[in-house]
Design a protein around this motif. Structure first.
Motif, PDB file in Angstrom:
ATOM      1  N   HIS A 228      -5.003 -88.514  -6.299  1.00  0.00           N
ATOM      2  CA  HIS A 228      -3.567 -88.502  -6.585  1.00  0.00           C
ATOM      3  C   HIS A 228      -2.788 -89.247  -5.510  1.00  0.00           C
ATOM      4  O   HIS A 228      -3.206 -89.291  -4.350  1.00  0.00           O
ATOM      5  CB  HIS A 228      -3.038 -87.055  -6.642  1.00  0.00           C
ATOM      6  N   GLU A 229      -1.660 -89.776  -5.905  1.00  0.00           N
ATOM      7  CA  GLU A 229      -0.706 -90.351  -4.968  1.00  0.00           C
ATOM      8  C   GLU A 229       0.498 -89.422  -4.896  1.00  0.00           C
ATOM      9  O   GLU A 229       1.067 -89.051  -5.923  1.00  0.00           O
ATOM     10  CB  GLU A 229      -0.266 -91.750  -5.407  1.00  0.00           C
ATOM     11  N   PHE A 230       0.872 -89.036  -3.675  1.00  0.00           N
ATOM     12  CA  PHE A 230       2.000 -88.144  -3.471  1.00  0.00           C
ATOM     13  C   PHE A 230       3.073 -88.873  -2.666  1.00  0.00           C
ATOM     14  O   PHE A 230       2.770 -89.508  -1.644  1.00  0.00           O
ATOM     15  CB  PHE A 230       1.572 -86.893  -2.692  1.00  0.00           C
ATOM     16  N   PRO A 231       4.344 -88.774  -3.076  1.00  0.00           N
ATOM     17  CA  PRO A 231       5.406 -89.405  -2.282  1.00  0.00           C
ATOM     18  C   PRO A 231       5.623 -88.656  -0.967  1.00  0.00           C
ATOM     19  O   PRO A 231       5.560 -87.431  -0.917  1.00  0.00           O
ATOM     20  CB  PRO A 231       6.641 -89.280  -3.191  1.00  0.00           C
ATOM     21  N   LEU A 232       5.844 -89.405   0.100  1.00  0.00           N
ATOM     22  CA  LEU A 232       6.108 -88.826   1.413  1.00  0.00           C
ATOM     23  C   LEU A 232       7.617 -88.814   1.657  1.00  0.00           C
ATOM     24  O   LEU A 232       8.293 -89.833   1.492  1.00  0.00           O
ATOM     25  CB  LEU A 232       5.434 -89.654   2.505  1.00  0.00           C
TER      26      LEU A 232
END
Length: 364
Positions: A228-232
């Motif tokens: 998954h890609e998670f926004p920082l």
């Protein structure tokens, strides 16, 4: 099927049969064949009734200890290291109970013995249920191996499992207190609160997982088995150093790997579980000293979901950001609108170790 035969070293006729691969031989004590056949027929009937003791052929009892050792070796060869470790722990406890009560054969274990073990264990009802489930798998294997005929764990009386809210959401007062006293765990708690990652997944982050230019974390979520890609958020970016080499762990105290049987580097689940207990106990100590209700590391994830809900983010978007489990095989999953998602993440309240709440870091 039995046979009557004459042996050169005996004046009597002998009877021979076979049961479960075991050869049985016995002198009939008769010198006349027709009488020996009558004795043999009588013994055949006893075998059919399962009365081996009458014939002096009592079936050898398999000791429980021997079978547990055999089963543990089987698990080590066929199952994962994690399954082996859990099974080993349960069988170690069960062995201690059996030794305390007196060593028994495998076939002597009855339902009352399992019930006694349940009462003997000093743990939560849910953990006791897990112990019984693991023992049940072992007894099922004994049935397949024709060592016993029934599984005593199947009819055991399990304790009632009370449903409790273990992972309560954290409110503003909780979070202020936690971050004011977070110490070395400030970044770890912040990552949990502002990404919604599970404690174990967050603990295994490395700098390779962070792409500062795009302000994202890319990592494998073990429960969903997907990348998954998670926004920082800007707040997390301000806390994370950019001067570290890619393969360095974000949380070295928690990070734990091992070589599996194939020589591959994998997560050491046992050590990771133990190490995660350190920040969890620190969190619970902070709350206890402040006379606040108990919470867990997973409470940060629950709180993350509630904060997004308060910002009126849809359930579909919240599920995407929280990487809920899926049966799909591993693949890279990106939120359909990463920039919009980051806008919501940046709206979440932030807390510092100085106990100063900042509503939006980008505005300070």
């Amino acid at each position: 099927m039995s046979t009557i035969y004459k042996r050169p070293d005996s004046k009597y006729y002998w009877w021979a049969s076979q049961i479960k691969g075991r050869r049985l031989r016995k002198s009939t004590g008769m010198t006349q064949k027709h009488r020996a056949e009558k004795v043999g027929s009588h013994w055949d009937m006893q075998i059919a009734l399962g009365n081996l003791d009458v014939l002096g052929f009592a079936e050898k009892k398999h000791t429980l200890m021997d079978f547990m050792n055999y089963y543990l070796n089987l698990i080590s060869e066929r199952k994962s290291d994690s399954t082996y470790a859990i099974t080993k722990g349960v069988l170690k406890k069960f062995k201690a109970y059996i030794v305390e009560k007196g060593n028994k054969s495998l076939s002597d274990i009855k339902v009352r013995d399992i019930n006694g073990y349940i009462d003997w264990l000093e743990c939560s009802p849910k953990t006791k249920k897990n112990h019984v489930n693991i023992l049940s798998l072992m007894f099922d294997e004994a049935i397949r191996d024709e060592k016993i005929k029934s599984n005593p764990s199947r009819l055991a009386m399990l304790p009632k499992v009370e449903k409790v809210v273990r992972h309560r959401p954290l409110n503003d007062a909780d979070l202020s207190i936690i971050f004011a006293n977070s110490g070395e765990w400030e970044l770890y708690y912040a990552v949990l609160l502002h990404t919604g990652l599970r404690a174990g997944d967050a603990a295994m982050l490395t700098y390779d997982n962070i792409e500062f230019s795009r302000k994202i974390i890319t990592t494998l979520v073990r429960k969903s088995r997907r990348v998954h890609e998670f926004p920082l958020s800007d707040y997390l970016i301000s806390l994370i150093s950019e001067n570290k080499e890619g393969n360095n762990p974000l949380f070295p105290i928690l990070f734990s790997t091992m070589k599996n049987k194939a020589g591959e580097t994998v997560i050491d689940e046992r050590v990771l579980h133990y190490r995660i207990g350190i920040p969890r106990k620190h969190l619970q100590m902070i709350l206890k000293e402040a006379n606040r209700p108990k919470a867990t590391l997973h409470s940060f994830r629950v709180t993350f979901n509630n904060l997004l809900l308060a910002e009126k983010l849809t359930i579909e978007d919240r599920q995407s950001l929280m990487a809920h489990s899926s049966s799909n095989t591993t693949s890279v999953y990106t939120h359909p609108n990463l920039e919009l998602a980051r806008e919501y993440i940046n709206k979440l309240p932030t807390y510092s170790s100085g106990d100063k709440r900042v509503r939006n870091v980008s505005e300070t």
